[in-house]
Scaffold this active site. Structure first.
Site, short mmCIF file in Angstrom:
data_model
loop_
_atom_site.label_atom_id
_atom_site.label_comp_id
_atom_site.label_asym_id
_atom_site.label_seq_id
_atom_site.Cartn_x
_atom_site.Cartn_y
_atom_site.Cartn_z
N LYS A 92 47.05 33.62 36.44
CA LYS A 92 46.61 33.47 35.05
C LYS A 92 47.20 32.23 34.37
O LYS A 92 46.58 31.64 33.49
CB LYS A 92 46.95 34.73 34.26
CG LYS A 92 46.04 35.89 34.65
CD LYS A 92 46.02 36.97 33.60
CE LYS A 92 44.92 37.97 33.85
NZ LYS A 92 45.24 38.92 34.93
N GLU A 114 43.68 37.90 23.79
CA GLU A 114 43.57 39.34 24.00
C GLU A 114 44.28 39.67 25.30
O GLU A 114 44.41 38.81 26.18
CB GLU A 114 42.10 39.74 24.12
CG GLU A 114 41.46 39.50 25.50
CD GLU A 114 41.42 38.03 25.93
OE1 GLU A 114 41.42 37.16 25.05
OE2 GLU A 114 41.41 37.78 27.15
N SER A 377 46.25 37.24 44.25
CA SER A 377 46.23 36.78 42.85
C SER A 377 47.53 37.00 42.09
O SER A 377 47.82 36.28 41.15
CB SER A 377 45.07 37.44 42.10
OG SER A 377 45.15 38.85 42.20
C1 LIG Z 1 44.27 39.72 35.54
C2 LIG Z 1 44.42 39.84 36.98
C3 LIG Z 1 43.30 39.94 37.85
C4 LIG Z 1 41.88 40.04 37.36
O1 LIG Z 1 41.41 39.00 36.59
P1 LIG Z 1 40.37 37.94 37.12
O2 LIG Z 1 39.99 37.18 35.91
O3 LIG Z 1 39.23 38.67 37.73
O4 LIG Z 1 41.07 37.11 38.13
C5 LIG Z 1 43.53 39.97 39.21
N1 LIG Z 1 44.77 39.92 39.72
C6 LIG Z 1 45.87 39.83 38.92
C7 LIG Z 1 47.21 39.78 39.56
C8 LIG Z 1 45.72 39.79 37.54
O5 LIG Z 1 46.81 39.70 36.77
#
Ligand SMILES: *Cc1c(COP(=O)(O)O)cnc(C)c1O
Length: 387
Positions: A92, A114, A377
């Site tokens: 993020k 948000e 992610s």
């Molecule tokens: C917020 C988040 C997501 C999902 O958000 P996307 O916008 O679909 O990437 C996925 N993995 C993690 C670790 C997150 O914090």
């Protein structure tokens, strides 16, 4: 929010999806945002400052790690793109750093955002602290209860956390409240956290997250001298997935995304928007959305807060329609198994969101001997209480 004005411009559309469905006061503001984005993102000193912060503040490039024991277990050659190692623990921050630089260039004196689980709120509060700009984060009161640690982190970072009491007190309500505030305070900068919402956010967020696939491409060519056969990511609003896919869209590379099926597709406790959603205008854009029997947006559910959203970025709705990306539902149970498995096999505790991508890899790559990259992610410190 109201569905008043729409900007009929090709640049905000992905096939029949996308657009800018917002009240008139916002439409001008968003058009101005887009114009500034186009202008600044092409400037050398903007790019230089962005890349410098990604390198020295975020810690990029994130490693592309060959997961030997996971590869053996699955029967494919699997690399993990380590977004979990970024400052603040997920992808993020790539987006919040990019947008905060833009906000600063545009002279914004206040950042609003948000957040659901608090991950985007923390990344935004971090970036705002870095730039010395005031920050307000809207968060549903159900979520502020569930995610106390992130509320405390945001406050420690100097942000004001505003509890939203309307609706179910979750992400959907926080977005409505933030958009409402933005309409009334157009001098603020709305830093949206995923590739969702009205134009230009899906385009901007993709731009800032594309660094993921730029790096994957370079790294895998260095390691393997060829492109991966498959790239896999989890999908909430769609930002880490579009970031991991963007530079492979025109290559002969299979792209797979794992969405949160929650307790299953046949229960109404699910967040599988791409599998079950209907086309409609929701929170500023025309895309797919989970709806109830009356056709109204419904509350989603997933064990992973980051995947728990009834909408989806319009580009993904389009990539599904043209069959370029395959979207698969993954249940809570499958994700929790993968969460444990990766921890034990690799010594890496993934975010429960990312564990959905691992689970999908196990199902789709089993014994196929494919060269694959999974976008990890985020990290799972926030999720250790799940077991
Ligand atoms: C917020 C988040 C997501 C999902 O958000 P996307 O916008 O679909 O990437 C996925 N993995 C993690 C670790 C997150 O914090």
């Amino acid at each position: 929010m109201e569905k008043e004005v729409m900007i009929e411009k090709e640049e905000g559309f992905f096939g029949k999806f996308g657009g800018m469905y917002v009240p008139a006061v916002l439409a001008g503001k968003l058009q101005d945002l887009y114009d500034n984005f186009v202008k600044f993102s092409q400037e050398d000193n903007f790019k230089k400052e962005y890349l410098n912060l990604l390198k020295n503040y975020v810690g990029r490039p994130s490693p592309l790690y060959k997961a030997k024991r996971l590869s053996e277990y699955v029967g494919s050659e699997i690399y993990l793109k380590r977004e979990d190692l970024n400052h603040t623990g997920s992808h993020k921050i790539n987006n919040t750093i990019g947008q905060i630089l833009l906000a600063k260039r545009m002279g914004a004196t206040e950042i609003i955002a948000e957040t659901g689980a608090g991950q985007h709120g923390v990344a935004t509060a971090t970036s705002a602290a870095l730039m010395g700009i005031k920050c307000k984060v809207f968060m549903g009161n159900t979520d502020t209860e569930r995610q106390k640690m992130n509320v405390n982190r945001m406050r420690l970072l100097g942000a004001e956390v505003i509890e939203v009491k309307q609706g179910q007190g979750t992400l959907k309500d926080a977005v409505d409240a933030a958009l409402g505030y933005y309409v009334e305070h157009p001098e603020s900068y709305y830093l949206l956290g995923s590739a969702v919402g009205p134009h230009p956010y899906p385009t901007m967020v993709r731009y800032f997250q594309s660094v993921i696939s730029q790096e994957i491409k370079k790294q895998i060519l260095e390691e393997e001298n060829r492109l991966p056969e498959t790239v896999i990511a989890c999908i909430g609003g769609g930002s880490n997935a579009i970031g991991a896919f963007a530079n492979f869209l025109n290559d002969d590379v299979e792209l797979l995304a794992a969405e949160g099926a929650g307790e299953g597709l046949d229960t109404n406790k699910t967040a599988a928007t791409l599998t079950l959603g209907k086309q409609m205008i929701f929170q500023g854009a025309d895309s797919l959305c989970l709806v109830d029997k009356e056709g109204n947006p419904m509350d989603s559910y997933s064990v992973a807060a980051g995947l728990d959203y009834p909408g989806i970025g319009p580009e993904h709705a389009y990539l599904k329609e043209i069959d370029r990306v395959q979207y698969h539902p993954v249940t809570d149970e499958e994700a929790l198994d993968a969460f444990k498995l990766l921890s034990e096999l690799e010594g890496i505790i993934p975010a429960i969101e990312s564990a959905h991508a691992i689970a999908l890899a196990i199902k789709e790559l089993k014994g196929k001997n494919k060269l694959a990259v999974i976008n990890l992610s985020g990290r799972g410190d926030k999720d250790v209480h799940r077991l």
